[in-house]
Design a protein around this motif. Structure first.
Motif, PDB file in Angstrom:
ATOM      1  N   ALA A   1       1.955 -13.367  47.621  1.00  0.00           N
ATOM      2  CA  ALA A   1       2.648 -12.274  47.388  1.00  0.00           C
ATOM      3  C   ALA A   1       1.855 -11.099  46.860  1.00  0.00           C
ATOM      4  CB  ALA A   1       3.726 -13.027  46.853  1.00  0.00           C
ATOM      5  N   GLU A   2       1.126 -10.984  46.202  1.00  0.00           N
ATOM      6  CA  GLU A   2       0.597  -9.715  45.421  1.00  0.00           C
ATOM      7  C   GLU A   2      -0.477  -9.061  46.640  1.00  0.00           C
ATOM      8  OE1 GLU A   2       0.228  -9.249  42.490  1.00  0.00           O
ATOM      9  OE2 GLU A   2       1.262 -10.087  41.199  1.00  0.00           O
ATOM     10  N   HIS A   3      -0.533  -9.539  47.739  1.00  0.00           N
ATOM     11  CA  HIS A   3      -0.996  -8.523  48.564  1.00  0.00           C
ATOM     12  C   HIS A   3      -0.123  -7.955  49.403  1.00  0.00           C
ATOM     13  CE1 HIS A   3      -5.362 -10.500  47.060  1.00  0.00           C
ATOM     14  NE2 HIS A   3      -5.408  -9.814  48.237  1.00  0.00           N
ATOM     15  N   LEU A   4       0.536  -8.753  50.040  1.00  0.00           N
ATOM     16  CA  LEU A   4       1.811  -8.510  50.883  1.00  0.00           C
ATOM     17  C   LEU A   4       2.460  -7.067  50.020  1.00  0.00           C
ATOM     18  CD1 LEU A   4       3.638 -11.966  52.244  1.00  0.00           C
ATOM     19  CD2 LEU A   4       2.472 -10.194  53.455  1.00  0.00           C
ATOM     20  N   VAL A   5       2.582  -7.066  49.135  1.00  0.00           N
ATOM     21  CA  VAL A   5       3.413  -6.244  48.371  1.00  0.00           C
ATOM     22  C   VAL A   5       2.268  -4.867  48.860  1.00  0.00           C
ATOM     23  CG1 VAL A   5       4.145  -6.710  46.354  1.00  0.00           C
ATOM     24  CG2 VAL A   5       2.333  -6.017  46.439  1.00  0.00           C
ATOM     25  N   GLU A   6       1.674  -4.851  49.451  1.00  0.00           N
ATOM     26  CA  GLU A   6       0.435  -3.555  49.397  1.00  0.00           C
ATOM     27  C   GLU A   6       1.623  -3.053  51.020  1.00  0.00           C
ATOM     28  OE1 GLU A   6      -1.246  -2.178  48.046  1.00  0.00           O
ATOM     29  OE2 GLU A   6      -1.215  -3.108  46.246  1.00  0.00           O
ATOM     30  N   VAL A   7       2.157  -4.097  51.271  1.00  0.00           N
ATOM     31  CA  VAL A   7       2.109  -3.256  53.077  1.00  0.00           C
ATOM     32  C   VAL A   7       3.323  -2.060  52.855  1.00  0.00           C
ATOM     33  CG1 VAL A   7       1.637  -6.142  54.387  1.00  0.00           C
ATOM     34  CG2 VAL A   7       4.260  -4.583  53.526  1.00  0.00           C
ATOM     35  N   MET A   8       4.213  -2.179  52.173  1.00  0.00           N
ATOM     36  CA  MET A   8       4.883  -0.976  51.909  1.00  0.00           C
ATOM     37  C   MET A   8       3.822   0.583  51.368  1.00  0.00           C
ATOM     38  SD  MET A   8       7.572  -2.198  53.173  1.00  0.00           S
ATOM     39  CE  MET A   8       9.310  -1.359  52.935  1.00  0.00           C
ATOM     40  N   GLU A   9       4.247   1.316  52.578  1.00  0.00           N
ATOM     41  CA  GLU A   9       3.562   2.552  51.920  1.00  0.00           C
ATOM     42  C   GLU A   9       4.407   3.652  51.793  1.00  0.00           C
ATOM     43  OE1 GLU A   9       0.012   2.890  54.475  1.00  0.00           O
ATOM     44  OE2 GLU A   9       1.230   2.630  56.345  1.00  0.00           O
ATOM     45  N   GLY A  10       3.919   4.687  51.494  1.00  0.00           N
ATOM     46  CA  GLY A  10       4.707   5.694  51.650  1.00  0.00           C
ATOM     47  C   GLY A  10       5.217   5.964  50.736  1.00  0.00           C
ATOM     48  N   ALA A  11       6.723   7.463  50.540  1.00  0.00           N
ATOM     49  CA  ALA A  11       6.715   8.086  49.222  1.00  0.00           C
ATOM     50  C   ALA A  11       7.892   7.765  49.193  1.00  0.00           C
ATOM     51  CB  ALA A  11       6.072   9.087  49.225  1.00  0.00           C
ATOM     52  N   VAL A  12       9.222   7.769  48.385  1.00  0.00           N
ATOM     53  CA  VAL A  12      10.118   8.047  47.917  1.00  0.00           C
ATOM     54  C   VAL A  12      10.520   9.024  46.814  1.00  0.00           C
ATOM     55  CG1 VAL A  12      10.524   5.485  48.429  1.00  0.00           C
ATOM     56  CG2 VAL A  12       9.643   6.000  46.446  1.00  0.00           C
ATOM     57  N   TRP A  13      11.991   9.159  46.817  1.00  0.00           N
ATOM     58  CA  TRP A  13      12.169  10.012  45.777  1.00  0.00           C
ATOM     59  C   TRP A  13      12.863   8.677  44.574  1.00  0.00           C
ATOM     60  CZ3 TRP A  13      10.821  14.798  44.623  1.00  0.00           C
ATOM     61  CH2 TRP A  13      10.140  15.627  45.506  1.00  0.00           C
ATOM     62  N   VAL A  14      12.653   9.174  43.191  1.00  0.00           N
ATOM     63  CA  VAL A  14      13.311   8.023  41.997  1.00  0.00           C
ATOM     64  C   VAL A  14      13.642   8.801  41.351  1.00  0.00           C
ATOM     65  CG1 VAL A  14      13.443   5.965  40.285  1.00  0.00           C
ATOM     66  CG2 VAL A  14      11.808   6.458  42.570  1.00  0.00           C
ATOM     67  N   PRO A  15      15.605   8.963  41.662  1.00  0.00           N
ATOM     68  CA  PRO A  15      16.492   9.794  39.765  1.00  0.00           C
ATOM     69  C   PRO A  15      16.027   9.077  38.515  1.00  0.00           C
ATOM     70  CG  PRO A  15      17.460   7.725  41.058  1.00  0.00           C
ATOM     71  CD  PRO A  15      16.545   7.676  41.704  1.00  0.00           C
ATOM     72  N   HIS A  16      15.570  10.144  37.533  1.00  0.00           N
ATOM     73  CA  HIS A  16      15.546   9.210  36.389  1.00  0.00           C
ATOM     74  C   HIS A  16      17.093   8.829  35.937  1.00  0.00           C
ATOM     75  CE1 HIS A  16      11.995  12.243  35.414  1.00  0.00           C
ATOM     76  NE2 HIS A  16      12.131  12.949  35.977  1.00  0.00           N
ATOM     77  N   ALA A  17      18.001   8.854  36.132  1.00  0.00           N
ATOM     78  CA  ALA A  17      18.480   8.821  35.563  1.00  0.00           C
ATOM     79  C   ALA A  17      19.969   9.014  37.184  1.00  0.00           C
ATOM     80  CB  ALA A  17      19.051   9.022  34.132  1.00  0.00           C
TER      81      ALA A  17
ATOM     82  N   GLN B   1      15.883   6.959  52.788  1.00  0.00           N
ATOM     83  CA  GLN B   1      14.246   6.184  53.153  1.00  0.00           C
ATOM     84  C   GLN B   1      13.858   5.357  52.826  1.00  0.00           C
ATOM     85  OE1 GLN B   1      13.652   8.778  48.542  1.00  0.00           O
ATOM     86  NE2 GLN B   1      14.073   7.250  47.351  1.00  0.00           N
ATOM     87  N   SER B   2      15.248   4.172  53.552  1.00  0.00           N
ATOM     88  CA  SER B   2      14.781   2.398  52.884  1.00  0.00           C
ATOM     89  C   SER B   2      14.232   2.053  53.959  1.00  0.00           C
ATOM     90  CB  SER B   2      16.405   1.952  53.860  1.00  0.00           C
ATOM     91  OG  SER B   2      15.741   1.135  54.060  1.00  0.00           O
ATOM     92  N   ALA B   3      13.552   1.236  53.157  1.00  0.00           N
ATOM     93  CA  ALA B   3      12.133   0.765  53.692  1.00  0.00           C
ATOM     94  C   ALA B   3      12.935  -0.051  54.655  1.00  0.00           C
ATOM     95  CB  ALA B   3      11.557  -0.363  52.719  1.00  0.00           C
ATOM     96  N   ALA B   4      13.350  -0.587  55.225  1.00  0.00           N
ATOM     97  CA  ALA B   4      13.775  -0.666  56.633  1.00  0.00           C
ATOM     98  C   ALA B   4      13.632  -0.090  57.984  1.00  0.00           C
ATOM     99  CB  ALA B   4      15.455  -1.405  56.427  1.00  0.00           C
ATOM    100  N   ARG B   5      13.389   0.923  57.572  1.00  0.00           N
ATOM    101  CA  ARG B   5      13.331   2.391  58.550  1.00  0.00           C
ATOM    102  C   ARG B   5      11.974   2.123  59.295  1.00  0.00           C
ATOM    103  NH1 ARG B   5      17.505   6.136  59.168  1.00  0.00           N
ATOM    104  NH2 ARG B   5      19.464   6.098  58.146  1.00  0.00           N
TER     105      ARG B   5
END
Length: 455
Positions: free
Chosen positions: A189-205, A136-140
């Motif tokens: 910079a605060e606005h640029l962070v919004e360009v990354m959209e979509g969903a990712v899986w994050v582990p609890h641990a 799920q890399s952002a680079a993709r």
């Protein structure tokens, strides 16, 4: 350069509601071996849950430990044979069978809790985490021009700068925004962070060498609630509950940053680790604002980033002396009043993919920033007052047309009007009053007398 600015203080654009990019669900492990976790660690986690929860049904235990019923049922059978758990009473259904620790089990659970207090969902292995970050890399993901245009719409940005930013965010190389204070670096910079959209899986641990690293952070990771087919008991038809579906994360670091914050943090009481900022930012955006104003020396911070920026991997160490490699997959944005040439670290400067200077605006762009700032604070725009601000106050003091100034001046005008219980108006007198307060700390400006004449 006169191409860029943002309106400081403007509300950040909301992420598009309800948008979830297609993302393949993570299937739950079919067996304990498939988790990639050591059996002893899973046993200890089960015992800790039973120690804290009392007698639990297998369904309750499965929900707490985030493992499917079949492998958990097999494990509980083993624990019964080892006299660590018992069944005080049976329910009408297998899922209602309740399990309770024996005296031996309670002693083992106490030992496990002494080693660490973690009693949440089962962790994932480092190998599984690394593979999922890559999938799920952002680079993709390509950021199309229309998406960038929507994100930057609230700002006053030149077409040339938009093109540069588009190339930068799609390259996934580090972006270094620099220029004088007030040039709009932080707000861009605060606005640029919004360009990354979509969903990712994050582990609890994550589990590494018997140690637990907590990754999911509700202050950073914005959970996406999604409907899944299947009943609560039919967990095999649901995604692996050890992972949380989230929006792509955004982590912001500023003047509070220290080197210690970039390493694993061992909770002295709970005795498990919390992930550092860059690990939480994986598959998302990492912003380091005000580089050069941190409590740690700038060259120390820069040296810490050289390997992650260059190789897209990071190296972390635990108190046991074990070091390991983790992915570094985040769009990284630096902002600073320092120029790249002044960083005195050629190795770091080479690794900055895009070095973008923000500077004063031209007359037209500055007036547009003023107009938008008026809309923001609810003050009617007045062209004559704008002429006075640009032609008299700025010209007389030799102050550059930096985009931070209009909103800051207008907020002072609004504050005074609120105190006087009157209507805030954009006028030469009001601007002059706000200007003298705003620049009182600047050398020679506390007694500033404009040399120009009002138009």
């Amino acid at each position: 350069m006169s191409g860029a600015s943002s309106m400081p203080g403007a509300l950040l654009p909301a992420r598009e509601a309800g948008f979830v990019a297609p993302l393949e669900p993570i299937r739950p492990p079919a067996s304990l071996e498939a988790t990639g976790l050591p059996l002893a660690g899973v046993i200890e986690l089960v015992l800790k849950h039973l120690q804290r929860g009392g007698d639990l049904s297998i369904a309750d235990l499965a929900a707490r430990i985030a493992l499917p019923l079949p492998p958990l049922e097999k494990l509980l059978g083993f624990l019964r044979a080892e006299r660590l758990v018992e069944i005080p009473r049976r329910g009408s259904f297998d899922a209602e069978v309740r399990y309770l620790l024996t005296d031996i089990g309670r002693a083992r659970a106490a030992d496990a809790l002494h080693r660490n207090q973690y009693a949440g969902p089962a962790p994932v292995s480092l190998a599984d985490y690394t593979a999922q970050v890559e999938r799920q890399s952002a680079a993709r993901r390509r950021v199309p021009p229309q998406r960038l245009a929507r994100v930057l719409q609230p700002l006053v940005v030149s077409a040339a700068l938009i093109d540069t930013l588009g190339a930068a965010v799609n390259s996934q190389r580090p972006i270094f925004l620099y220029g004088p204070s007030g040039a709009g670096k932080t707000w861009l910079a605060e606005h640029l962070v919004e360009v990354m959209e979509g969903a990712v899986w994050v582990p609890h641990a994550i589990e590494i060498d018997g140690e637990i690293i907590q990754v999911f952070d509700p202050l950073v990771h914005r959970r996406i609630e999604a409907a899944h087919s299947g009943s609560a008991l039919d967990r095999a038809r649901q995604p692996d509950a050890r992972w949380v579906l989230c929006e792509r994360p955004v982590v912001r670091l500023g003047g509070e940053l220290t080197l210690a914050m970039l390493d694993l943090e061992l909770d002295p009481l709970a005795r498990f680790y919390k992930a550092p900022a860059q690990l939480k930012a994986n598959n998302g955006v990492l912003v380091l604002d005000d580089l050069g104003r941190q409590r740690s020396a700038a060259h120390e911070i820069l040296n810490r980033w050289i390997v992650p920026l260059d190789r897209r991997v990071d190296y972390l160490s635990m108190h046991t002396g074990v070091s390991f490699q983790v992915p570094f997959d985040a769009l990284t944005i630096f902002s600073s009043n320092l120029s790249p040439a002044s960083l005195d670290d050629p190795a770091f400067v080479r690794r900055l993919g895009y070095k973008i200077r923000l500077d004063a605006l031209d007359d037209t762009a500055y007036r547009e920033v003023l107009r938008r700032a008026c809309e923001r604070v609810g003050i009617a725009y007045d062209e004559a007052a704008a002429d006075y601000l640009v032609g008299v106050l700025h010209a007389g003091a030799g102050m550059p047309l930096l985009p931070a100034y209009p909103l800051d001046l207008l907020l002072k005008i609004r504050d005074r009007a609120a105190y006087e219980d009157g209507e805030a108006r954009l006028s030469p007198d009001a601007l002059r009053w706000a200007w003298q307060l705003y620049f009182a700390a600047e050398d020679g400006l506390d007694a500033f007398e404009p040399t120009g004449k009002e138009s």
